[in-house]
Design an enzyme around this catalytic site. Structure first.
Site, PDB file in Angstrom:
ATOM      1  N   HIS A 140       0.863  -1.186   0.000  1.00  0.00           N
ATOM      2  CA  HIS A 140       0.000   0.000   0.000  1.00  0.00           C
ATOM      3  C   HIS A 140       0.902   1.239   0.000  1.00  0.00           C
ATOM      4  CE1 HIS A 140      -2.711   3.000   1.911  1.00  0.00           C
ATOM      5  NE2 HIS A 140      -3.715   2.253   1.498  1.00  0.00           N
ATOM      6  N   ASP A 217       3.372  -4.468   8.021  1.00  0.00           N
ATOM      7  CA  ASP A 217       2.167  -3.659   7.878  1.00  0.00           C
ATOM      8  C   ASP A 217       0.978  -4.615   7.980  1.00  0.00           C
ATOM      9  OD1 ASP A 217      -0.044  -2.293   7.040  1.00  0.00           O
ATOM     10  OD2 ASP A 217       0.814  -1.611   5.140  1.00  0.00           O
ATOM     11  N   GLN A 220      -4.237  -5.071   6.878  1.00  0.00           N
ATOM     12  CA  GLN A 220      -5.238  -5.987   6.309  1.00  0.00           C
ATOM     13  C   GLN A 220      -5.177  -7.382   6.928  1.00  0.00           C
ATOM     14  OE1 GLN A 220      -7.633  -4.975   4.495  1.00  0.00           O
ATOM     15  NE2 GLN A 220      -6.882  -3.022   3.713  1.00  0.00           N
ATOM     16  N   LYS A 243     -10.270  -0.721  10.747  1.00  0.00           N
ATOM     17  CA  LYS A 243     -10.483  -1.916   9.917  1.00  0.00           C
ATOM     18  C   LYS A 243     -10.799  -3.140  10.785  1.00  0.00           C
ATOM     19  CE  LYS A 243      -7.131  -0.354   6.433  1.00  0.00           C
ATOM     20  NZ  LYS A 243      -7.890   0.281   5.350  1.00  0.00           N
ATOM     21  N   CYS A 381      -4.905   2.582  -3.539  1.00  0.00           N
ATOM     22  CA  CYS A 381      -3.652   3.105  -2.957  1.00  0.00           C
ATOM     23  C   CYS A 381      -2.526   2.105  -3.113  1.00  0.00           C
ATOM     24  CB  CYS A 381      -3.818   3.494  -1.491  1.00  0.00           C
ATOM     25  SG  CYS A 381      -5.047   4.764  -1.233  1.00  0.00           S
TER      26      CYS A 381
HETATM   27  N1  7TS Z   1      -1.507  -0.682   4.773  1.00  0.00           N
HETATM   28  C1  7TS Z   1      -2.417  -1.413   4.129  1.00  0.00           C
HETATM   29  C2  7TS Z   1      -2.060  -2.801   3.656  1.00  0.00           C
HETATM   30  C3  7TS Z   1      -3.689  -0.893   3.925  1.00  0.00           C
HETATM   31  O1  7TS Z   1      -4.600  -1.641   3.286  1.00  0.00           O
HETATM   32  C4  7TS Z   1      -4.000   0.406   4.381  1.00  0.00           C
HETATM   33  C5  7TS Z   1      -5.334   1.048   4.124  1.00  0.00           C
HETATM   34  C6  7TS Z   1      -3.008   1.115   5.066  1.00  0.00           C
HETATM   35  C7  7TS Z   1      -1.774   0.533   5.228  1.00  0.00           C
HETATM   36  C8  7TS Z   1      -3.257   2.450   5.625  1.00  0.00           C
HETATM   37  O2  7TS Z   1      -4.160   2.387   6.671  1.00  0.00           O
HETATM   38  P1  7TS Z   1      -4.741   3.736   7.318  1.00  0.00           P
HETATM   39  O3  7TS Z   1      -5.802   3.272   8.221  1.00  0.00           O
HETATM   40  O4  7TS Z   1      -3.592   4.377   8.025  1.00  0.00           O
HETATM   41  O5  7TS Z   1      -5.250   4.556   6.177  1.00  0.00           O
HETATM   42  N2  7TS Z   1      -6.038   0.483   3.042  1.00  0.00           N
HETATM   43  C9  7TS Z   1      -7.151   0.966   2.493  1.00  0.00           C
HETATM   44  C10 7TS Z   1      -7.803   0.301   1.451  1.00  0.00           C
HETATM   45  O6  7TS Z   1      -7.443  -0.763   0.966  1.00  0.00           O
HETATM   46  N3  7TS Z   1      -8.888   1.026   1.078  1.00  0.00           N
HETATM   47  O7  7TS Z   1      -8.946   2.112   1.852  1.00  0.00           O
HETATM   48  C11 7TS Z   1      -7.868   2.082   2.722  1.00  0.00           C
END
Ligand code: 7TS
Length: 423
Positions: A140, A217, A220, A243, A381
């Site tokens: 990501h 990371d 997910q 999430k 992203c």
């Molecule tokens: N890493 C991964 C693998 C992610 O899927 C996401 C967010 C992030 C980092 C960042 O997370 P945040 O909560 O700090 O924004 N992924 C997604 C997505 O797949 N659709 O919207 C956000």
């Protein structure tokens, strides 16, 4: 009014209730009673953010109704109560990740901030000119750009381990790139665009053989898999509350205590100091050294409630339910003529990305929305992943504890409709 979030590691894995009753679970999520364009909501955008159960909504609103006060600083009752609830949530996260020490749990804004914290604090101390940072081709943007910023500043080099046509890390290529020049490895546990599960334990083992630390990371992975940072032996683990059925605006960085202790602060301000003079400031102990300023107290308490909620069902039961949804969706959606699945790794969690003929994903998403079906369309992203597959975007359905097989059937009907209208 404080609600106990105390939850054991064992309970988190196996749950407190027997039998996984999705109808009962759905009742706990008020938003699932919403209608969209006059139709029942079919929410399949859980990789972007999950919906919240009453337990989380209530914990957050009860905090504001009955407890609201700043933490770590008041002698008055409300402040003590707020501090206790905040720190109890840290204990819940510790159990959730099976960390050995609550001091290893740092509250941040989300996975993004957790990774930036490590890049800026650990990275700026340990990565110099000509050094390398190793990531994968399925990251990501949150696990790419912070490292690019670091490499740009330091004259270091970002190395990217490639993936195959199924969306799996090519481990032989990863191994070739893992050299003593690499000062940190940063890799996703589960890809948000493809759903691939990376062999993170293996990666940690190989990196540690060269004394290279590893950040995972887990944005997910945390919603779907039982994460055990001690078993993985990783040095850093990042995830976002929103999430995992928790509130937005809060997330977690797990860091090995010895590393966190040696790292300089990321931000300066209140709560992260032990004493301040204009000549010299002494920093607070971990984790407070990394929690400058008034944190998202309600968010942390809500996250504690979310983890307790997950613990009720057990993360293994949630993961197993989602796995059957994914298997069913892969079969049913994959069999529709013109559908091409993107991301067919042997080990997957939570995500089905696909294309229909040469119809633009945005148009597919718009028609599905008219049917009440929420999916994400776009590059997720993860633009380098799209480039790897030579596509501009995908449609992504992603699953949570409250999704049903009927909702996947609804998605299949929606896709038929898309083919009728645009095919
Ligand atoms: N890493 C991964 C693998 C992610 O899927 C996401 C967010 C992030 C980092 C960042 O997370 P945040 O909560 O700090 O924004 N992924 C997604 C997505 O797949 N659709 O919207 C956000």
């Amino acid at each position: 009014m404080s609600m106990s979030v105390a939850v054991s590691r064992r309970q988190l894995e196996t749950g407190r209730t027997s039998g996984f009753d999705v109808d009962k679970i759905r009742v706990e999520f008020p938003i699932l009673r919403e209608r969209v364009h006059g139709r029942p909501l079919v929410y399949l955008d859980n990789a972007a953010t999950s919906q919240k159960p009453d337990a989380v909504i209530d914990a957050t609103s009860n905090y504001y109704r009955h407890t609201n006060a700043n933490i770590h600083r008041g002698v008055h009752l409300l402040s003590q109560r707020a501090t206790e609830e905040y720190e109890a949530a840290r204990g819940a996260v510790q159990a959730f990740l099976n960390a050995s020490d609550p001091r290893e749990i740092v509250f941040v804004r989300g996975a993004t901030e957790a990774i930036n914290l490590v890049a800026q604090s650990y990275g700026r101390t340990h990565v110099g000119r000509g050094d390398e940072v190793l990531i994968t081709a399925m990251e990501h943007h949150s696990n790419i750009v912070p490292w690019q910023l670091l490499c740009e500043e330091k004259g270091a080099i970002l190395r990217v381990a490639p993936i195959n046509d199924a969306g799996e890390l090519i481990t032989s290529e990863f191994d070739k790139l893992l050299t003593p020049r690499v000062k940190i490895v940063a890799v996703s546990h589960v890809s948000n665009a493809l759903g691939s599960i990376n062999p993170v334990k293996e990666i940690v083992r190989k990196a540690h053989a060269l004394k290279i630390p590893v950040l995972i990371d887990g944005a997910q992975a945390a919603p779907h898999l039982a994460v055990d940072v001690r078993d993985l032996d990783c040095d850093f683990y990042a995830f976002s509350s929103h999430k995992v059925y928790g509130p937005t605006g809060i997330g977690v960085l797990y860091g090995r205590a010895a590393l966190l202790e040696a790292m300089p602060p990321y931000q300066g301000g209140g709560d992260m100091i032990s004493s301040v003079t204009f000549e010299k400031t002494l920093y607070n102990k971990i984790p407070h050294k990394f929690e400058a300023g008034t944190p998202d107290i309600a968010g942390v308490i809500g996250l504690g409630a979310a983890i307790a909620w997950v613990g009720n069902l057990g993360i293994r039961a949630i993961g197993a339910h989602e796995h059957s949804l994914l298997a069913y969706a892969t079969k049913v959606i994959g069999a529709i003529p013109g559908v091409r699945l993107i991301g067919t790794a042997r080990e997957k969690a939570g995500v089905l990305s696909f294309l229909i003929e040469d119809i633009h994903p945005h148009d597919i998403g718009t028609i599905l929305d008219q049917e009440g079906i929420a999916v994400r369309t776009g590059h997720h992203c993860a633009q380098p992943v799209m480039e790897r597959f030579n596509i501009p975007a995908t449609v992504r359905a992603s699953f949570a504890a409250y999704n049903t097989l009927e909702e996947i059937d609804a998605l299949a009907r929606g896709i038929e409709k898309v083919r009728e209208v645009l095919g």
